[in-house]
Scaffold this motif. Structure first.
Motif, mmCIF file in Angstrom:
data_model
loop_
_atom_site.group_PDB
_atom_site.id
_atom_site.type_symbol
_atom_site.label_atom_id
_atom_site.label_comp_id
_atom_site.label_asym_id
_atom_site.label_seq_id
_atom_site.Cartn_x
_atom_site.Cartn_y
_atom_site.Cartn_z
ATOM 1 N N PHE A 77 0.914 -1.167 0.012
ATOM 2 C CA PHE A 77 0.168 -0.029 0.320
ATOM 3 C C PHE A 77 0.848 1.276 -0.058
ATOM 4 O O PHE A 77 0.157 2.368 -0.164
ATOM 5 C CB PHE A 77 -0.940 -0.105 1.332
ATOM 6 N N ALA A 78 2.182 1.238 0.168
ATOM 7 C CA ALA A 78 2.949 2.339 0.132
ATOM 8 C C ALA A 78 2.935 3.421 -1.082
ATOM 9 O O ALA A 78 3.022 4.609 -0.991
ATOM 10 C CB ALA A 78 4.303 1.590 0.276
ATOM 11 N N SER A 79 2.446 2.876 -2.108
ATOM 12 C CA SER A 79 2.482 3.527 -3.226
ATOM 13 C C SER A 79 0.996 3.713 -3.902
ATOM 14 O O SER A 79 0.735 4.015 -5.064
ATOM 15 C CB SER A 79 3.525 3.160 -4.396
ATOM 16 N N SER A 80 0.174 3.643 -3.099
ATOM 17 C CA SER A 80 -1.414 3.482 -3.382
ATOM 18 C C SER A 80 -1.892 4.928 -3.548
ATOM 19 O O SER A 80 -1.507 5.901 -2.995
ATOM 20 C CB SER A 80 -1.966 2.840 -2.452
ATOM 21 N N VAL A 81 -2.720 5.286 -4.442
ATOM 22 C CA VAL A 81 -3.470 6.395 -4.526
ATOM 23 C C VAL A 81 -4.825 6.075 -4.643
ATOM 24 O O VAL A 81 -5.519 5.110 -5.420
ATOM 25 C CB VAL A 81 -3.186 6.921 -5.980
ATOM 26 N N PHE A 82 -5.778 6.677 -3.824
ATOM 27 C CA PHE A 82 -7.300 6.509 -3.724
ATOM 28 C C PHE A 82 -8.003 7.562 -4.323
ATOM 29 O O PHE A 82 -7.498 8.771 -4.169
ATOM 30 C CB PHE A 82 -7.630 6.402 -2.163
ATOM 31 N N VAL A 83 -9.177 7.166 -4.977
ATOM 32 C CA VAL A 83 -9.902 8.131 -5.968
ATOM 33 C C VAL A 83 -11.291 7.884 -5.508
ATOM 34 O O VAL A 83 -11.964 6.760 -5.624
ATOM 35 C CB VAL A 83 -9.471 7.866 -7.352
ATOM 36 N N SER A 84 -12.032 8.839 -5.240
ATOM 37 C CA SER A 84 -13.490 8.681 -5.019
ATOM 38 C C SER A 84 -14.235 8.879 -6.223
ATOM 39 O O SER A 84 -13.931 9.572 -7.185
ATOM 40 C CB SER A 84 -13.803 10.011 -3.964
ATOM 41 N N GLU A 85 -15.250 8.157 -6.081
ATOM 42 C CA GLU A 85 -16.324 8.077 -7.499
ATOM 43 C C GLU A 85 -17.740 8.182 -6.551
ATOM 44 O O GLU A 85 -18.249 7.135 -6.570
ATOM 45 C CB GLU A 85 -16.169 6.927 -8.234
ATOM 46 N N PRO A 86 -18.230 9.592 -6.234
ATOM 47 C CA PRO A 86 -19.409 9.517 -5.442
ATOM 48 C C PRO A 86 -20.832 9.042 -6.101
ATOM 49 O O PRO A 86 -21.324 8.497 -5.568
ATOM 50 C CB PRO A 86 -19.560 10.847 -5.082
ATOM 51 N N ASP A 135 -5.410 2.666 -7.141
ATOM 52 C CA ASP A 135 -4.293 2.426 -7.954
ATOM 53 C C ASP A 135 -2.910 2.437 -7.121
ATOM 54 O O ASP A 135 -2.851 2.967 -6.338
ATOM 55 C CB ASP A 135 -4.323 3.355 -9.066
ATOM 56 N N VAL A 136 -2.146 1.686 -7.789
ATOM 57 C CA VAL A 136 -0.784 1.810 -7.368
ATOM 58 C C VAL A 136 -0.103 2.323 -8.375
ATOM 59 O O VAL A 136 0.114 1.994 -9.563
ATOM 60 C CB VAL A 136 -0.344 -0.110 -7.213
ATOM 61 N N LEU A 137 1.008 3.165 -7.877
ATOM 62 C CA LEU A 137 1.874 3.740 -8.775
ATOM 63 C C LEU A 137 3.156 3.125 -9.007
ATOM 64 O O LEU A 137 3.595 2.328 -7.863
ATOM 65 C CB LEU A 137 2.174 5.342 -8.214
ATOM 66 N N GLU A 138 3.633 3.021 -10.115
ATOM 67 C CA GLU A 138 4.889 2.330 -10.346
ATOM 68 C C GLU A 138 5.619 3.278 -11.425
ATOM 69 O O GLU A 138 5.454 3.792 -12.181
ATOM 70 C CB GLU A 138 4.592 0.978 -11.258
ATOM 71 N N ARG A 139 6.925 3.250 -10.903
ATOM 72 C CA ARG A 139 8.060 4.284 -11.681
ATOM 73 C C ARG A 139 8.345 3.614 -12.928
ATOM 74 O O ARG A 139 8.583 2.590 -13.176
ATOM 75 C CB ARG A 139 9.161 4.286 -10.730
ATOM 76 N N GLY A 144 -1.653 7.445 10.643
ATOM 77 C CA GLY A 144 -1.310 6.464 9.353
ATOM 78 C C GLY A 144 -2.813 5.988 8.919
ATOM 79 O O GLY A 144 -2.269 5.321 7.894
ATOM 80 N N ALA A 145 -3.941 6.175 9.421
ATOM 81 C CA ALA A 145 -5.136 5.544 8.913
ATOM 82 C C ALA A 145 -5.369 6.480 7.730
ATOM 83 O O ALA A 145 -5.110 7.779 7.487
ATOM 84 C CB ALA A 145 -6.107 5.602 10.016
ATOM 85 N N LEU A 146 -6.418 5.938 6.923
ATOM 86 C CA LEU A 146 -7.150 6.630 5.721
ATOM 87 C C LEU A 146 -8.239 7.143 6.226
ATOM 88 O O LEU A 146 -9.284 6.317 6.807
ATOM 89 C CB LEU A 146 -7.026 5.771 4.615
ATOM 90 N N TYR A 147 -8.582 8.473 5.890
ATOM 91 C CA TYR A 147 -9.801 9.019 6.547
ATOM 92 C C TYR A 147 -10.772 9.441 5.028
ATOM 93 O O TYR A 147 -10.228 10.202 4.335
ATOM 94 C CB TYR A 147 -9.865 10.421 7.077
ATOM 95 N N GLU A 185 -9.789 -7.598 -9.318
ATOM 96 C CA GLU A 185 -11.126 -8.148 -9.168
ATOM 97 C C GLU A 185 -12.174 -7.661 -8.605
ATOM 98 O O GLU A 185 -13.175 -7.719 -8.580
ATOM 99 C CB GLU A 185 -11.014 -9.701 -8.534
ATOM 100 N N THR A 186 -11.733 -6.523 -7.832
ATOM 101 C CA THR A 186 -12.844 -5.550 -6.895
ATOM 102 C C THR A 186 -12.327 -4.270 -6.625
ATOM 103 O O THR A 186 -11.039 -4.114 -6.785
ATOM 104 C CB THR A 186 -13.210 -6.319 -5.675
ATOM 105 N N GLU A 187 -13.120 -3.253 -6.190
ATOM 106 C CA GLU A 187 -12.819 -1.986 -5.839
ATOM 107 C C GLU A 187 -12.221 -2.199 -4.311
ATOM 108 O O GLU A 187 -12.594 -3.089 -3.586
ATOM 109 C CB GLU A 187 -13.976 -1.069 -6.072
ATOM 110 N N PHE A 188 -11.618 -0.919 -4.169
ATOM 111 C CA PHE A 188 -10.982 -0.936 -2.419
ATOM 112 C C PHE A 188 -12.204 -0.942 -1.732
ATOM 113 O O PHE A 188 -12.414 -1.474 -0.703
ATOM 114 C CB PHE A 188 -10.148 0.043 -2.561
#
Length: 175
Positions: free
Chosen positions: A9-18, A26-30, A65-68, A43-46
């Motif tokens: 999860f270190a390079s994760s990006v979270f996107v809302s779709e209301p 998504d996971v970012l890769e250099r 460190g939690a996601l709000y 296979e599924t959304e977060f």
């Protein structure tokens, strides 16, 4: 950027779709000088809901460190519903929607079951050297708060410690 979740999860990006009641990961890769993104779990959304009132509109990583997640908790996420031909409009041309609630909203704290908490430094009482050390903290909120406190305090005592950090090859700069 929370620093407590497992490494994947270190390079994760979270996107809302209301409008679809979900939060995507998504996971970012250099890739050379830039990054590409791949789906965190194909296979599924977060996070996905069937509750029509669930309306995730934003995320932040907290100092723990939690996601709000900010949940608008409303069926009417858009001001004007293009599906309706004859809609009543208010003084600012916003649609008058009987399904819009103005009293609700929720804040969710999402943490990983394998999160490894760390001791949070007392940055409000920290010396300049301790603030410089906190620039390497695994949590982005802690790093940015240490940076802000250093800037507010001026270069003074921190200048030598900052120079030392910049000269060490084992500590890359982070934001």
């Amino acid at each position: 950027t929370g620093g407590t979740w497992p490494e994947p999860f270190a390079s994760s990006v979270f996107v809302s779709e209301p409008t679809l009641w979900l939060t995507h990961r998504d996971v970012l890769e250099r890739e050379g000088p830039t990054y590409s993104a791949r789906i965190g779990r194909p296979e599924t959304e977060f996070l996905a809901a069937t509750d029509l009132w669930f309306c995730p509109v934003g995320h932040r990583v907290g100092p723990d460190g939690a996601l709000y997640l900010l949940d608008f908790y409303n069926q009417a996420v858009s001001h004007n519903d293009i599906r309706l031909d004859r809609q009543m409009h208010g003084p600012n041309n916003q649609a008058i929607r009987p399904d819009r609630a103005r009293r609700f909203g929720r804040l969710w704290r999402i943490d990983h079951r394998d999160a490894e908490p760390w001791e949070r430094p007392a940055l409000d009482e920290a010396s300049a050297d301790e603030l410089v050390e906190a620039l390497g903290h695994p949590n982005r909120w802690q790093r940015l708060t240490a940076q802000r406190l250093l800037v507010e305090g001026g270069p003074g005592e921190a200048a030598a410690a900052l120079r030392d950090v910049l000269e060490r090859a084992d500590r890359p700069a982070r934001t």
